[in-house]
Design an enzyme around this catalytic site. Structure first.
Site, PDB file in Angstrom:
ATOM      1  N   GLU A 274       0.833  -1.200   0.000  1.00 55.20           N
ATOM      2  CA  GLU A 274       0.000   0.000   0.000  1.00 55.20           C
ATOM      3  C   GLU A 274       0.872   1.257   0.000  1.00 55.20           C
ATOM      4  O   GLU A 274       0.537   2.253  -0.643  1.00 55.20           O
ATOM      5  CB  GLU A 274      -0.941  -0.006   1.210  1.00 55.20           C
ATOM      6  CG  GLU A 274      -2.006  -1.100   1.155  1.00 55.20           C
ATOM      7  CD  GLU A 274      -2.869  -1.007  -0.096  1.00 55.20           C
ATOM      8  OE1 GLU A 274      -3.386   0.090  -0.387  1.00 55.20           O
ATOM      9  OE2 GLU A 274      -3.019  -2.030  -0.784  1.00 55.20           O
ATOM     10  N   TRP A 277       1.836   1.656  -3.576  1.00 56.12           N
ATOM     11  CA  TRP A 277       0.848   2.326  -4.429  1.00 56.12           C
ATOM     12  C   TRP A 277       0.968   3.849  -4.318  1.00 56.12           C
ATOM     13  O   TRP A 277       0.789   4.577  -5.300  1.00 56.12           O
ATOM     14  CB  TRP A 277      -0.565   1.887  -4.061  1.00 56.12           C
ATOM     15  CG  TRP A 277      -1.001   0.640  -4.771  1.00 56.12           C
ATOM     16  CD1 TRP A 277      -1.058  -0.623  -4.264  1.00 56.12           C
ATOM     17  CD2 TRP A 277      -1.423   0.538  -6.143  1.00 56.12           C
ATOM     18  NE1 TRP A 277      -1.504  -1.502  -5.229  1.00 56.12           N
ATOM     19  CE2 TRP A 277      -1.728  -0.820  -6.382  1.00 56.12           C
ATOM     20  CE3 TRP A 277      -1.565   1.465  -7.176  1.00 56.12           C
ATOM     21  CZ2 TRP A 277      -2.175  -1.271  -7.633  1.00 56.12           C
ATOM     22  CZ3 TRP A 277      -2.004   1.016  -8.416  1.00 56.12           C
ATOM     23  CH2 TRP A 277      -2.311  -0.334  -8.632  1.00 56.12           C
ATOM     24  N   TRP A 305     -19.599  10.666 -22.038  1.00 53.01           N
ATOM     25  CA  TRP A 305     -20.217  10.864 -20.731  1.00 53.01           C
ATOM     26  C   TRP A 305     -21.666  11.300 -20.902  1.00 53.01           C
ATOM     27  O   TRP A 305     -21.999  12.070 -21.797  1.00 53.01           O
ATOM     28  CB  TRP A 305     -19.454  11.922 -19.943  1.00 53.01           C
ATOM     29  CG  TRP A 305     -18.038  11.546 -19.646  1.00 53.01           C
ATOM     30  CD1 TRP A 305     -16.924  12.061 -20.236  1.00 53.01           C
ATOM     31  CD2 TRP A 305     -17.583  10.564 -18.721  1.00 53.01           C
ATOM     32  NE1 TRP A 305     -15.800  11.469 -19.727  1.00 53.01           N
ATOM     33  CE2 TRP A 305     -16.171  10.542 -18.793  1.00 53.01           C
ATOM     34  CE3 TRP A 305     -18.221   9.705 -17.825  1.00 53.01           C
ATOM     35  CZ2 TRP A 305     -15.394   9.695 -18.009  1.00 53.01           C
ATOM     36  CZ3 TRP A 305     -17.450   8.861 -17.050  1.00 53.01           C
ATOM     37  CH2 TRP A 305     -16.059   8.854 -17.140  1.00 53.01           C
ATOM     38  N   ASN A 341     -11.132   2.591   1.971  1.00 52.77           N
ATOM     39  CA  ASN A 341     -10.667   2.491   0.590  1.00 52.77           C
ATOM     40  C   ASN A 341     -11.572   1.646  -0.294  1.00 52.77           C
ATOM     41  O   ASN A 341     -11.826   1.996  -1.450  1.00 52.77           O
ATOM     42  CB  ASN A 341      -9.241   1.933   0.545  1.00 52.77           C
ATOM     43  CG  ASN A 341      -8.667   1.942  -0.862  1.00 52.77           C
ATOM     44  OD1 ASN A 341      -8.555   2.996  -1.483  1.00 52.77           O
ATOM     45  ND2 ASN A 341      -8.329   0.779  -1.385  1.00 52.77           N
ATOM     46  N   TRP A 359     -15.235  11.372 -14.375  1.00 49.96           N
ATOM     47  CA  TRP A 359     -14.450  11.094 -13.175  1.00 49.96           C
ATOM     48  C   TRP A 359     -13.874  12.359 -12.556  1.00 49.96           C
ATOM     49  O   TRP A 359     -13.642  12.423 -11.334  1.00 49.96           O
ATOM     50  CB  TRP A 359     -13.321  10.109 -13.480  1.00 49.96           C
ATOM     51  CG  TRP A 359     -12.297  10.569 -14.488  1.00 49.96           C
ATOM     52  CD1 TRP A 359     -12.278  10.325 -15.824  1.00 49.96           C
ATOM     53  CD2 TRP A 359     -11.124  11.353 -14.219  1.00 49.96           C
ATOM     54  NE1 TRP A 359     -11.173  10.910 -16.421  1.00 49.96           N
ATOM     55  CE2 TRP A 359     -10.449  11.537 -15.456  1.00 49.96           C
ATOM     56  CE3 TRP A 359     -10.572  11.907 -13.066  1.00 49.96           C
ATOM     57  CZ2 TRP A 359      -9.267  12.262 -15.569  1.00 49.96           C
ATOM     58  CZ3 TRP A 359      -9.384  12.638 -13.172  1.00 49.96           C
ATOM     59  CH2 TRP A 359      -8.757  12.806 -14.406  1.00 49.96           C
ATOM     60  N   TRP A 382      -8.893   7.844  -9.063  1.00 53.05           N
ATOM     61  CA  TRP A 382     -10.092   8.104  -9.858  1.00 53.05           C
ATOM     62  C   TRP A 382      -9.907   7.628 -11.301  1.00 53.05           C
ATOM     63  O   TRP A 382     -10.810   7.041 -11.893  1.00 53.05           O
ATOM     64  CB  TRP A 382     -10.455   9.590  -9.813  1.00 53.05           C
ATOM     65  CG  TRP A 382     -11.316   9.898  -8.627  1.00 53.05           C
ATOM     66  CD1 TRP A 382     -10.920  10.309  -7.400  1.00 53.05           C
ATOM     67  CD2 TRP A 382     -12.738   9.751  -8.563  1.00 53.05           C
ATOM     68  NE1 TRP A 382     -11.995  10.445  -6.565  1.00 53.05           N
ATOM     69  CE2 TRP A 382     -13.131  10.120  -7.248  1.00 53.05           C
ATOM     70  CE3 TRP A 382     -13.717   9.367  -9.470  1.00 53.05           C
ATOM     71  CZ2 TRP A 382     -14.462  10.092  -6.835  1.00 53.05           C
ATOM     72  CZ3 TRP A 382     -15.045   9.351  -9.066  1.00 53.05           C
ATOM     73  CH2 TRP A 382     -15.409   9.703  -7.766  1.00 53.05           C
TER      74      TRP A 382
END
Length: 463
Positions: A274, A277, A305, A341, A359, A382
């Site tokens: 983690e 990331w 969209w 998360n 997004w 995102w």
């Protein structure tokens, strides 16, 4: 006596702070400063929740520096203009800071180094907030990694993160004029919506280390599985402390490794990934400075969209979509400035793929509402959910909020905690199948909206 100015930014700590340590080791007098820069072009202003955190983090840092013997000088304005003024006012021969990785921040730092060199002032930057700087770990072809697993494998193979540095024992330096922290207006007043934040968090270096100790003492055992269950305290919740640099990733990494034994080895490995990331997200931002506004994969520029209604967006923002997991997550974020998360992924997927809203709309909302709103991780995450990012979630992966809550919150404890009107619902996961007084009907049909999203993604891939 020679004097060094130490410029604090996203490193609001005294331990494992290379810039501060170097100034202390030099024997110089020290002026410590923080500049609230909301004027430099390209510097993204903090959201409301982050401003609340910054106020308390600066107060904590100021108290720590007072104990060492110097004050924290607060100034406001464009850093490229304010910092040289502080250096001149203090008659400093040197200035030190820890590196930042956004384009506007790097541009500012490079310009300052050039300007200081012309004035005969020594300006030195240090690695403090990433274990592996973006240019250090590249693929065999010399390019930035686009997939997390080989990136993190290469990081770990390159070297072990350095050991943390101790905090200085004492400092000395002159007292310069400083803004009053309260005068910056970082705290909400009308209305004061921060009650939940105050009840949940302890910003500052001491709070960061206390949180890390608590996590490693208890939650690290079973982290691999517990981290997916939003009803339990199974994650570290260190993200806002790392975002503001109240604790360094080096400190977190080595503290976790020191607690590793045969019973926790796999949990510590997953926890370490983690941190990986976070490093990967910063590499992405470094090489793609517009990550928060521009699709990493340019083919997504043609994505169709939908023009969803303001009512649907408002329902998502307020946690009134009619889907308990989505609503619980959005209300959790509103109450405490943080969201689990797994629920973040589900809420993002719902906005993007069930409501078909760009997004970037969600990224901006999270930026304003999260205490851990990180320029790299927020944007990269995102884009990951949208499918437009690096190492992205496949387009056909659409989080089903009902299945997610049944699997990871089977008793509905998390749902009821943040959506209390579901306490007496006949079916807490699917309240529309029974009585749930006061709870809204779903804003969209999951099956129909899923098919709409799949059709749009398929059209993009075929176009």
């Amino acid at each position: 006596m020679a004097l060094t100015v130490v410029w604090f930014r996203d490193d609001l700590r005294i331990s494992d702070n290379p810039a501060l340590a170097a100034a202390a080791d030099s024997g110089d007098d020290v002026v410590a400063c923080y500049i609230l820069d909301e004027e430099t072009e390209g510097i993204r202003p903090l959201g409301g929740a982050s401003r609340w955190w910054l106020h308390h983090s600066l107060a904590a840092l100021g108290a720590s520096l007072d104990e060492l013997g110097i004050p924290l000088v607060l100034r406001r304005g464009a850093a490229g203009e304010v910092l040289p003024g502080i250096v001149q006012e203090a008659s400093a021969h040197a200035v030190a800071w820890n590196r930042r990785y956004g384009l506007a921040e790097r541009t500012t730092d490079a310009s300052l180094k050039t300007s200081f060199a012309e004035q005969g002032v020594e300006a030195t930057s240090y690695q403090a907030n990433l274990m592996y700087e973006p240019w250090e770990v590249t693929s065999g072809s010399g390019e930035a990694y686009k997939v997390f697993t080989p990136f993190w494998r290469a990081c770990l193979a390159s070297r072990t993160p350095r050991k943390p540095l101790p905090a200085p024992e004492a400092l000395r330096g002159p007292v310069l004029g400083s803004d009053r922290l309260d005068a910056w207006g970082l705290l909400p007043t009308a209305p004061d919506w921060a009650q939940g934040l105050r009840a949940t968090w302890t910003p500052g270096e001491a709070g960061a280390h206390a949180r890390l100790d608590d996590f490693l003492e208890d939650a690290a055992h079973g982290y691999k599985d517990a981290r997916d269950r939003p009803a339990v305290d199974g994650t570290s919740r260190l993200s806002p402390h790392l975002r503001f640099g109240e604790i360094s990733p080096f400190e977190v990494w080595h503290a976790a490794q020191d607690r590793k034994d045969s019973s926790t080895a796999e949990d510590i490995r997953v926890f370490g990934s983690e941190l990986g990331w976070r490093e990967f997200s910063w590499q992405l931002l470094y090489f793609n400075p517009q990550l928060a506004t521009v699709n990493y994969r340019p083919e997504f520029d043609a994505f169709a969209w939908e023009s969803s209604t303001e009512a649907e967006l408002d329902a998502w923002q307020r946690g009134r979509t009619g889907y308990p997991l989505i609503d619980a997550g959005m209300r959790q974020m509103w109450e405490i400035g943080w969201m689990h998360n797994r629920v973040r992924m589900a809420t993002a997927s719902f906005l993007i793929k069930n409501l078909m809203i760009d997004w970037r709309v969600g990224e901006r909302w999270f930026w304003d509402c999260l205490v851990d709103a990180d320029a790299a991780s927020n944007a990269a995450s995102w884009q990951w959910v949208a499918g437009s990012g690096a190492d992205a979630s496949p387009y056909f992966r659409i989080f089903n909020p009902v299945l997610q809550s049944k699997k990871f919150d089977p008793q509905g404890a998390y749902l009821v905690r943040f959506v209390p009107e579901l306490a007496d619902a006949e079916n807490v996961h699917e309240p529309w199948k029974g009585q749930a007084p006061g709870y809204p009907e779903p804003v969209v049909d999951l099956k129909e909206s899923r098919q709409r999203a799949l059709s749009a993604y398929k059209a993009l891939s075929e176009g």
